[in-house]
Design a protein around this motif. Structure first.
Motif, PDB file in Angstrom:
ATOM      1  N   ARG A 245      94.565  15.162  19.546  1.00 53.86           N
ATOM      2  CA  ARG A 245      93.730  14.280  18.994  1.00 53.86           C
ATOM      3  C   ARG A 245      93.013  13.357  19.918  1.00 53.86           C
ATOM      4  O   ARG A 245      91.771  13.003  19.626  1.00 53.86           O
ATOM      5  CB  ARG A 245      94.079  13.833  17.483  1.00 53.86           C
ATOM      6  N   THR A 252      90.619  17.506  14.048  1.00 54.51           N
ATOM      7  CA  THR A 252      91.943  18.252  14.360  1.00 54.51           C
ATOM      8  C   THR A 252      92.685  18.431  13.078  1.00 54.51           C
ATOM      9  O   THR A 252      92.612  17.641  12.154  1.00 54.51           O
ATOM     10  CB  THR A 252      92.764  17.312  15.442  1.00 54.51           C
ATOM     11  N   GLY A 290      96.987  11.740  13.530  1.00 54.55           N
ATOM     12  CA  GLY A 290      95.932  12.219  14.021  1.00 54.55           C
ATOM     13  C   GLY A 290      95.163  13.302  13.268  1.00 54.55           C
ATOM     14  O   GLY A 290      93.996  13.985  13.637  1.00 54.55           O
TER      15      GLY A 290
END
Ligand code: PBG
Length: 308
Positions: A245, A252, A290
């Motif tokens: 990420r 993502t 992330g």
């Protein structure tokens, strides 16, 4: 002060649809998850949407398997029919399709194989050709995004090219960029009826020890045209998720897989901890690390918990 907040839009719900079923069948190793019949889909999709979910990820289980995975790219195949059924009932629900050959191959591998005695090889380029055909037939049936999960080299570029050349420039690609050979896929192989009949998947899925290789794999997929990159499994690979990420600044996703699900279910059933608290903590960790999207078998429950 809370930095990370979950919403129903974070989650993608996997659905298994079987050509062999007239009505739903529960998956023993994944309490709460079932294989669906085509006829169940309109209601299932409607319910997901009513709960506030935005997207589903479709897996197909064909009646017939062979050595060329013909069911995977058949325009009248189970996934193609499922896409049409869902889109007819819920045109705004985002339909993502798993693009892989393992469910359609009699040997259960994700690509075309050649056997030499006790050794077998997966033929990369022959497999990529079939994967691109499969992705195209999903797009033609109305899929919004295709998600190749096979881990062959060069398949993202080939799929992008095939889609573009056939007028599907708008169809997106979620690439399983870093998919590790994992013990945690166990229950899925029952759900998708796709266990390899010989050998294993370590020649094409990644070694869990390798982080730099994951970055190289992700770089290739981004270069080849992936719109969203995915890491899989989830919790044992938070470091990979975070690095990908940070490095690529691309949307993502992470796949919280069947074994991770079964593990928490089993502990909760034994009263070792409370399911809801554990699941919310896991999902928050994934987002904090992330993940812009989380594929999870708890998507429905999460949507309910988050709205109450
Ligand atoms: C293969 C595929 C797998 C999963 C998604 N796509 C299994 C595998 O690679 O063996 C696993 C998903 C899960 O465990 O929940 N097409």
């Amino acid at each position: 002060m809370r930095e990370t907040r979950l919403t129903a839009h974070d989650f993608i719900l996997p659905l298994f649809v079987s050509e062999k079923l007239k009505s739903r069948r529960n998956i023993a190793s994944m309490p709460g998850v079932s294989q669906l019949a085509l006829a169940d889909l309109p209601e299932e999709a409607g319910q997901a949407q009513a709960l506030g979910l935005q997207a589903i990820l479709l897996f197909g289980i064909p009646r017939h398997k062979d050595e060329e995975a013909t069911g995977a790219y058949d325009d009248g195949g189970i996934v193609q029919e499922a896409i049409r059924a869902i889109k007819a009932a819920c045109p705004d629900l985002v339909v993502v399709t798993d693009v892989c050959l393992c469910e359609y191959m009699s040997h259960g591998h994700c690509g075309v194989t050649r056997r030499d005695g006790n050794h077998f090889h997966v033929l990369n380029d022959e497999s990529v050709e079939l994967l691109a055909k499969t992705a195209l037939s999903h797009a033609a049936a109305g899929a919004d995004l295709v998600a190749p999960s096979d881990m062959m080299d060069g398949r993202i570029g080939a799929i992008r090219q095939t889609l573009d050349a056939n007028g599907f420039k708008q169809t997106g690609i979620i690439s399983y960029a870093a998919k590790f050979a994992s013990a945690f896929y166990g229950p899925f192989r029952e759900a998708a009826e796709s266990p390899p009949q010989f050998g294993d998947r370590r020649t094409y899925q990644m070694d869990s020890a390798n982080a730099m290789e994951a970055l190289r794999e992700a770089a290739l997929d981004v270069q080849e045209g992936a719109d969203i990159i995915m890491v899989k499994p989830a919790l044992p690979y938070l470091d990979i998720l975070w690095r990908i990420r940070e490095r690529f600044e691309q949307p993502t996703a992470v796949y919280h897989v069947s074994g991770e699900y079964a593990m928490v279910k089993a502990a909760a059933e034994k009263g070792i901890f409370e399911e809801r608290a554990a699941v919310l903590e896991i999902m928050t960790s994934l987002k904090r690390a992330g993940a812009d999207f989380i594929v999870t078998y708890w998507a429905r429950e999460l949507a309910k918990w988050l709205s109450s």
